[in-house]
Scaffold this active site. Structure first.
Site, PDB file in Angstrom:
ATOM      1  N   CYS A  54      -4.207  -1.214  -2.137  1.00 34.18           N
ATOM      2  CA  CYS A  54      -4.287   0.242  -2.300  1.00 34.18           C
ATOM      3  C   CYS A  54      -5.130   0.468  -3.528  1.00 34.18           C
ATOM      4  O   CYS A  54      -4.765   0.052  -4.626  1.00 34.18           O
ATOM      5  CB  CYS A  54      -2.880   0.806  -2.508  1.00 34.18           C
ATOM      6  SG  CYS A  54      -2.835   2.521  -3.055  1.00 34.18           S
ATOM      7  N   ASN A  55      -6.273   1.090  -3.353  1.00 31.72           N
ATOM      8  CA  ASN A  55      -7.183   1.289  -4.471  1.00 31.72           C
ATOM      9  C   ASN A  55      -6.558   2.135  -5.567  1.00 31.72           C
ATOM     10  O   ASN A  55      -6.771   1.897  -6.747  1.00 31.72           O
ATOM     11  CB  ASN A  55      -8.463   1.953  -3.966  1.00 31.72           C
ATOM     12  CG  ASN A  55      -9.321   0.993  -3.175  1.00 31.72           C
ATOM     13  OD1 ASN A  55     -10.183   0.339  -3.722  1.00 31.72           O
ATOM     14  ND2 ASN A  55      -9.067   0.861  -1.877  1.00 31.72           N
ATOM     15  N   THR A  56      -5.775   3.123  -5.161  1.00 29.98           N
ATOM     16  CA  THR A  56      -5.172   4.005  -6.147  1.00 29.98           C
ATOM     17  C   THR A  56      -4.217   3.227  -7.058  1.00 29.98           C
ATOM     18  O   THR A  56      -4.259   3.359  -8.281  1.00 29.98           O
ATOM     19  CB  THR A  56      -4.420   5.149  -5.429  1.00 29.98           C
ATOM     20  OG1 THR A  56      -5.344   5.811  -4.573  1.00 29.98           O
ATOM     21  CG2 THR A  56      -3.851   6.136  -6.413  1.00 29.98           C
ATOM     22  N   HIS A  59      -8.637   2.946   4.007  1.00 32.13           N
ATOM     23  CA  HIS A  59      -8.830   3.646   5.282  1.00 32.13           C
ATOM     24  C   HIS A  59     -10.269   3.547   5.790  1.00 32.13           C
ATOM     25  O   HIS A  59     -10.527   3.714   6.966  1.00 32.13           O
ATOM     26  CB  HIS A  59      -8.508   5.135   5.136  1.00 32.13           C
ATOM     27  CG  HIS A  59      -7.048   5.460   5.258  1.00 32.13           C
ATOM     28  ND1 HIS A  59      -6.114   5.017   4.374  1.00 32.13           N
ATOM     29  CD2 HIS A  59      -6.367   6.195   6.176  1.00 32.13           C
ATOM     30  CE1 HIS A  59      -4.915   5.472   4.725  1.00 32.13           C
ATOM     31  NE2 HIS A  59      -5.046   6.198   5.815  1.00 32.13           N
ATOM     32  N   ASP A  97       0.857  -1.179   0.000  1.00 33.46           N
ATOM     33  CA  ASP A  97       0.000   0.000   0.000  1.00 33.46           C
ATOM     34  C   ASP A  97       0.894   1.230   0.000  1.00 33.46           C
ATOM     35  O   ASP A  97       2.089   1.144   0.252  1.00 33.46           O
ATOM     36  CB  ASP A  97      -0.878  -0.005   1.265  1.00 33.46           C
ATOM     37  CG  ASP A  97      -1.796   1.207   1.347  1.00 33.46           C
ATOM     38  OD1 ASP A  97      -2.310   1.642   0.306  1.00 33.46           O
ATOM     39  OD2 ASP A  97      -1.982   1.737   2.456  1.00 33.46           O
ATOM     40  N   TYR A 118      -0.925   8.517  -2.147  1.00 38.61           N
ATOM     41  CA  TYR A 118      -0.898   8.421  -3.605  1.00 38.61           C
ATOM     42  C   TYR A 118      -2.185   8.978  -4.223  1.00 38.61           C
ATOM     43  O   TYR A 118      -2.229   9.272  -5.407  1.00 38.61           O
ATOM     44  CB  TYR A 118      -0.803   6.946  -4.038  1.00 38.61           C
ATOM     45  CG  TYR A 118       0.548   6.296  -3.861  1.00 38.61           C
ATOM     46  CD1 TYR A 118       1.587   6.904  -3.156  1.00 38.61           C
ATOM     47  CD2 TYR A 118       0.780   5.037  -4.409  1.00 38.61           C
ATOM     48  CE1 TYR A 118       2.806   6.277  -3.011  1.00 38.61           C
ATOM     49  CE2 TYR A 118       1.999   4.410  -4.270  1.00 38.61           C
ATOM     50  CZ  TYR A 118       3.015   5.022  -3.571  1.00 38.61           C
ATOM     51  OH  TYR A 118       4.224   4.392  -3.427  1.00 38.61           O
ATOM     52  N   GLY A 119      -3.224   9.089  -3.420  1.00 42.01           N
ATOM     53  CA  GLY A 119      -4.572   9.368  -3.937  1.00 42.01           C
ATOM     54  C   GLY A 119      -4.706  10.649  -4.735  1.00 42.01           C
ATOM     55  O   GLY A 119      -5.646  10.812  -5.496  1.00 42.01           O
ATOM     56  N   GLU A 158      -6.842   9.193   9.948  1.00 41.19           N
ATOM     57  CA  GLU A 158      -5.496   9.244  10.527  1.00 41.19           C
ATOM     58  C   GLU A 158      -5.460  10.123  11.775  1.00 41.19           C
ATOM     59  O   GLU A 158      -4.647   9.911  12.673  1.00 41.19           O
ATOM     60  CB  GLU A 158      -4.479   9.680   9.469  1.00 41.19           C
ATOM     61  CG  GLU A 158      -4.437   8.625   8.363  1.00 41.19           C
ATOM     62  CD  GLU A 158      -3.183   8.621   7.514  1.00 41.19           C
ATOM     63  OE1 GLU A 158      -2.419   9.596   7.557  1.00 41.19           O
ATOM     64  OE2 GLU A 158      -2.981   7.618   6.811  1.00 41.19           O
ATOM     65  N   CYS A 194     -11.585   2.457  -0.418  1.00 43.68           N
ATOM     66  CA  CYS A 194     -10.309   2.967   0.091  1.00 43.68           C
ATOM     67  C   CYS A 194     -10.022   2.198   1.366  1.00 43.68           C
ATOM     68  O   CYS A 194     -10.928   1.995   2.188  1.00 43.68           O
ATOM     69  CB  CYS A 194     -10.408   4.464   0.379  1.00 43.68           C
ATOM     70  SG  CYS A 194      -8.986   5.134   1.275  1.00 43.68           S
TER      71      CYS A 194
END
Lengths: 269, 269
Positions: free
Chosen positions: B76-78, B190, B13, B45-46, B156, B188
């Site tokens: 990591c979706n991105t 998160h 990720d 990265y998003g 976060e 995502c």
């Protein structure tokens, strides 16, 4: 490396935030050329470790020095907090930074000698503003510090006076209000965009110190003292180097700069 | 490169978010060893450009492949959105990713054939969920997509059920509610930490699809199909590689992983 009064000023930041500093310098010193560097591929620095931030800062300073700048401005509180001495050690030209400038202005403006500083977690954890304020006044001022990690993403979202941003501001600032401070230092280059909202949350009794404006005053003083003002003729050039062109870069960048971005070059460092 | 059934699974990720995927894999497959890579020096990265994200993704995949993993999971979706094909092209082992897994589960769960997807700006802009949902069901489902850039910093900050987070969620999700969707894909890594709050904002009629859980089901299926399950004996090993140890890394990481982080190694790639 060779520089002259007609050489550009190098301004750098981890991303677009430093464009508020570029804007303040452009407004105060419209004849000066500027080379801006924003490390948009690795932004944000505010949550990274000091070693990593210092390494990135050195790479950027070397990039700008190779372009014969006559002065370096660290337009990033995080880099100023952890990498100022290292950059000064490798730079043949003067290095200014936002923390010392903001601290100096805050000391000059406070009346009741109670100052609050807000910034990213790493800027606040570094204690750099505390140190800088004490360097300018060692008589033991009261200083309160508060990390505000959500302000940067809120500004980048463009929610400058949104209920969410206002509620977040109350959450972060209420403890500072309780400390009866009369001066609030905006210790992050993103925060000037929140100025009207922050002013209304803090109330009329609190003066806001914008580090971008503060450092532009120092730039003017220093150029004059060193006889390095651009004598002209010719139009000043403003060039922007970034390491990535992220989503909505121009939209966000122009909101910070307060005008159109001209030439944007993508670099790999 | 040599791998065996006892080899670890590589999960990666841009930062700590993928630890929700590591957690789901640990819970479903407690005998498997895991090598995790989080690019904490360059997170997030998003908001970066596709080229930059793809370059970073290749570097990480090569790092994990050199450690003889038996499978790669893009947590990591991105990266999944923009770099899946490139990583598959360089990988001698199977590559799974969160988007396809989440899309597949959403298609299986929706009753009224109206699905909403939330994610970072770059994941949403990529259209990758739309594509993946249509790959699993090409009969023309209704799909609504919404970028939620503030959810990552809110998670976060640890404001998982804070009034600010709830107000932000209403702002982002109200347009989706108006579309009468019955399934919401958390696009995502998160977002699983916001699940209780998001469920209450969306109401009882909407099912939430957690891509971390979805991909862990796919991992189980694939290991069984390829006869690559860890036969034991011996305790599984969990090793975490990061590119930076930022402020509050353990605190935030352990919130995502739901348990103590063991060995954390800092790498430069």
């Amino acid at each position: 490396m060779h520089f002259a009064p007609s050489s550009p000023i190098g301004i750098f930041d981890s991303g677009v935030g430093g464009l508020t500093v570029a804007r303040a310098v452009m407004e105060r010193l419209p004849r000066e050329s500027i080379v801006y560097f924003g490390d948009t591929a690795r932004v944000p620095y505010g949550v990274k470790s000091p070693d990593t931030v210092a390494r990135f800062a050195r790479q950027i300073a070397e990039f700008l020095l190779a372009r014969d700048v006559k002065m370096l401005i660290i337009a990033c509180n995080t880099m100023a907090a952890v990498a100022y001495e290292e950059i000064r050690a490798i730079s043949p030209v003067p290095v200014l930074e936002v923390i010392d400038a903001g601290a100096r202005t805050a000391v000059a403006r406070t009346r009741n000698r109670r100052i609050a500083v807000i910034g990213t977690p790493s800027t606040i954890a570094s204690g750099a503003y505390l140190e800088a304020i004490e360097r300018h006044d060692d008589s033991g001022m009261f200083i309160a510090a508060q990390a505000c990690p959500l302000f940067v993403p809120l500004v980048e979202e463009g929610w400058l006076d949104h209920p969410v941003t206002r509620l977040t501001a109350f959450e972060y600032l209420t403890p500072l209000l309780a400390q009866n401070v009369d001066t609030l230092v905006l210790g992050c280059t993103h925060y000037p965009l929140l100025k009207p909202m922050l002013a209304s949350v803090m109330g009329q009794g609190v003066r806001l110190v914008d580090s971008a404006e503060a450092v532009s005053e120092r730039v003017e003083d220093l150029l004059r003292a060193m006889d390095l003002e651009n004598p002209g003729p010719g139009e000043p050039e403003h060039v922007f180097h970034v390491t990535d062109v992220p989503q909505r870069f121009r939209e966000v960048g122009e909101r910070f700069l307060g005008r159109k971005l001209g030439t944007v070059l993508v670099e790999s460092i």
